[in-house]
Design an enzyme around this catalytic site. Structure first.
Site, PDB file in Angstrom:
ATOM      1  CE  LYS A 240      -0.380  -0.289   5.032  1.00 37.18           C
ATOM      2  NZ  LYS A 240      -1.265  -0.336   6.195  1.00 37.18           N
TER       3      LYS A 240
ATOM      4  CE1 TYR B 187      12.625  32.589   3.133  1.00 36.67           C
ATOM      5  CE2 TYR B 187      12.673  30.197   2.932  1.00 36.67           C
ATOM      6  CZ  TYR B 187      12.485  31.453   2.367  1.00 36.67           C
ATOM      7  OH  TYR B 187      12.150  31.557   1.037  1.00 36.67           O
TER       8      TYR B 187
END
Length: 355
Positions: free
Chosen positions: A34, A249
Site C-alpha cells: 500500500k 529563513y
C-alpha cells in the site's frame, strides 16, 4: 528532473522477504505494498517478490489495486484493505480485486453485487481484536456466528485481524489479541486465517496461521531486516561565511566560526521534514555533517567546515538516507517513525532500481 536520486535495492527487499518466509516456515507470506510500496514503488517491488513466489499483495484502496492489477496481470491475489464501497464495487469485480470486509455494511454491499452478478464473490473478513481502527466489532461478529446467511453469496477465503503493538514482543496485549482471534476462529473452522504483520512474525509460530502480511520488515523497518533505500543529493552551492553569519529563513542558525556551508537541492516539498532544521544530519564519505538553518521548500544547508577540502566540491554527493542514516534512525531524530520517512519520499526524486 530532480538532482536527487532514491535508489531502491530490489535484491535487498527480496532477501528480506526470504528471511521472513524462513521465519514463518509453513505459512504463506504476502506483502503489504500500500501507499505505493511504502513510497518505494509498488509495481517494481511486487514484480520482484513474484520472483520469490509471493502471491498475496495488500493495498489500501481500489485505485491502488487497479494500478497493481494492470501491471501484474491475473496470476496474483490483490487484497484491498479498506474494503468495498458502493462506488467501487463494480471496479473490484472487473479487476478481480478481493476486498477485506470491515463491517456489516460492507458485507451487505458485497452481497448485493454477488446477487447482481449471480455468482460467488471472494472476500476476506477483518475481525477487530483490539486495534480499534477497521474490522467487524464483537457484536457484528456475533451476528455472523448466529446467522450464516449474512455471508450468503460470498466466497470467504480468509479471516484476518491486525496487531496493535506487535513490535513490543513482551507486551501482554499481543497475547490478548491472539486469544481473542482464536476464540472467534473456532466458529469458522474451515476458513484460513491471517494475523501477523511484520512485528507479529517475530512473536512466534502461534501468530503465523496460514498467511503473514509483512510491510515494514520488507523495507528494512525492523532490526532483523536490511535497509534497501539510499537517497543522495549533490552539493549545488558552496559559500564561505564569516563568524556570526545567519543562515536560512528567520536566521535560526548563526555561525560560531568562519564556516564552509553547502546547499543541497531538497526540502519539505520533497517530504524532508522542517523538523530536521538545525538538528538533522547527512553523511559525506561516511562522515556526519550537520544540517544548519531552516529546511526550506527546495533546499537545505549543511556545515561542511570539518570535512577535508578535497571532499568539498560542487557535485559531491551527500547521503540523506542509507547505511549510515537509516529511515528508523532519521525518524528518531524528529520523533516519528521510519514508515513516515519512506512514505514521504517526494515524487520529484529520481527513482533508480537495482538488484
Amino acid at each position: 528532473m530532480s538532482l536527487c536520486t532514491v535508489e531502491i535495492n530490489l535484491s535487498t527487499i527480496k532477501n528480506n522477504y526470504l528471511l521472513l518466509q524462513d521465519v514463518c516456515k509453513t505459512s504463506l507470506v504476502g506483502a503489504a505494498v500500500k501507499a505505493n510500496g511504502y513510497g518505494l514503488g509498488a509495481v517494481q517491488i511486487s514484480k520482484a517478490l513474484i520472483e520469490e513466489n509471493c502471491r498475496h499483495f495488500f493495498v489500501a484502496s481500489s485505485e491502488e489495486g487497479v494500478n497493481l492489477r494492470n501491471a501484474l496481470g491475473l496470476d496474483v491475489n490483490i487484497l484491498v484493505l479498506n474494503g468495498v464501497f458502493e462506488h467501487d464495487a463494480l471496479e473490484l469485480i472487473e479487476y478481480n480485486l478481493t476486498p477485506v470486509l470491515n463491517n456489516l455494511k460492507q458485507i451487505e454491499i458485497w452481497q448485493k453485487f454477488s446477487n447482481l452478478k449471480n455468482r460467488l464473490l471472494p472476500c476476506y473478513l477483518h475481525f477487530n481484536t483490539g486495534i480499534n481502527r477497521l474490522g467487524l466489532s464483537s457484536d457484528e461478529i456475533e451476528q455472523l456466528i448466529n446467522d450464516r446467511d449474512l455471508l450468503k453469496g460470498l466466497d470467504l477465503q480468509y479471516i484476518i485481524s491486525h496487531l496493535a503493538i506487535s513490535e513490543e514482543i513482551d507486551n501482554p496485549y499481543n497475547l490478548e489479541q491472539l486469544n481473542r482471534f482464536k476464540a472467534y476462529l473456532q466458529y469458522f473452522p474451515n476458513v484460513k486465517a491471517s494475523l501477523a504483520n511484520s512485528g507479529g512474525i517475530f512473536l512466534g509460530q502461534d501468530y503465523h496461521f496460514d498467511l503473514a502480511r509483512p510491510g515494514a520488515a520488507l523495507y528494512g523497518l525492523n532490526p532483523l531486516t536490511k535497509n534497501p533505500v539510499t537517497l543522495k543529493a549533490p552539493i549545488i552551492h558552496l559559500q564561505n561565511l564569516t563568524l556570526d553569519s545567519h543562515i536560512g529563513y528567520n536566521m535560526t542558525f548563526t555561525t560560531k566560526r568562519d564556516s564552509v556551508i553547502a546547499t543541497l537541492p531538497l526540502g519539505y516539498a520533497d517530504g524532508f521534514s522542517r523538523n530536521f532544521s538545525n538538528q538533522g544530519e547527512v553523511f559525506i564519505n561516511s562522515r556526519s555533517v550537520p544540517i544548519v538553518g531552516r529546511v526550506s521548500m527546495d533546499l537545505i544547508n549543511i556545515d561542511v567546515t570539518d570535512l577535508p577540502p578535497s571532499e568539498i566540491f560542487l557535485g559531491q554527493e551527500a547521503e540523506i538516507i542509507g547505511n549510515y542514516c537509516t529511515p528508523d534512525k532519521i525518524a528518531s531524530i524528529i520523533g516519528t517513525i521510519g514508515y513516515e520517512v519512506l512514505t514521504n519520499l517526494g515524487s520529484r526524486y529520481k527513482r533508480k532500481y537495482i538488484g
